[in-house]
Design an enzyme around this catalytic site. Structure first.
Site: not given
Length: 225
Positions: A55, A123, A152
């Site tokens: 990420r 997701s 997050k």
């Protein structure tokens, strides 16, 4: 299938084994206590991580590509699938085993058309999103946030263990729990139907990354029996 042959199967035939999802590390250089990303990934895999998602939300394309190549050198050597978050172009450029996309990214059907044999995770945080992702061809789901999390910024409101279990029961594809998962609640997430857990700070923000990974993996393995 073991070792190199297993990794080739993931990349060439879009085969994703359920056990690949047991302990899923999402990278975040900002939460790694200043340690190099290759060092953290290496230690996490040594402790039992079974998949790595890269990420890099803020990295320019060239930097993301360079980091991806460095991390891929580690994951290939250790025979662990590498998943690229959001960026299909980076995943294609390096020949990653997988891609993970969110609800605001390129639609799954379009990503599938372009991604070839790459496996794709999506997701989701609601039953409707999970069912739609399954219908559109997702290989697995990242569901959460299961618990409140600060790792997050885009995790949204926690759905709770009951909401997570409902989604697990409603779909046929593997579900990975994400969001606020740590040593205290990992077993409960596995018992709720998870194929595995995805973590960031529970591994990367710990003083001993390998030991943190090993502890989580032991809980998962015991809970899966």
């Amino acid at each position: 299938m073991k070792g190199k042959a297993a990794l080739q199967a993931v990349g060439e035939n879009r085969m994703l084994k359920r056990e690949d999802l047991l302990l899923y590390l999402c990278t975040d250089r900002g939460l790694s206590l200043g340690r190099p990303i290759t060092e953290t990934v290496e230690a996490a895999i040594a402790g039992g991580v079974t998949m790595v998602q890269l990420r890099e939300k803020a990295a320019p394309t060239g930097e993301f590509y360079a980091i991806a190549r460095e991390v891929q050198a580690v994951t290939r050597r250790r025979h662990i699938p590498l998943v690229i978050n959001d960026r299909l172009d980076i995943a294609l450029a390096i020949g990653a085993e997988g891609l993970h996309i969110g609800q605001s990214d390129l639609p799954l059907r379009e990503a599938r058309r372009l991604a070839g044999d790459m496996f794709i995770g999506v997701s989701t945080s609601t039953l409707e999103e999970a069912r739609q992702a399954q219908a559109d061809g997702a290989d697995y789901l990242g569901v959460g946030a299961v618990y409140p999390t600060g790792s997050k910024a885009d995790a949204g409101e926690a759905i709770g263990l009951a909401g997570f279990a409902e989604i697990c029961a409603a779909v046929r594809i593997p579900v990975v729990g994400i969001g606020g998962i740590n040593t205290a609640n990992t077993a409960a997430v596995i018992r709720a139907g998870a194929a595995g857990i995805a973590v960031i700070s529970a591994i990367l923000s710990q003083p001993d990354i390998e030991a943190a990974s090993r502890t989580l993996r032991m809980i998962i393995d015991n809970g899966a029996k």
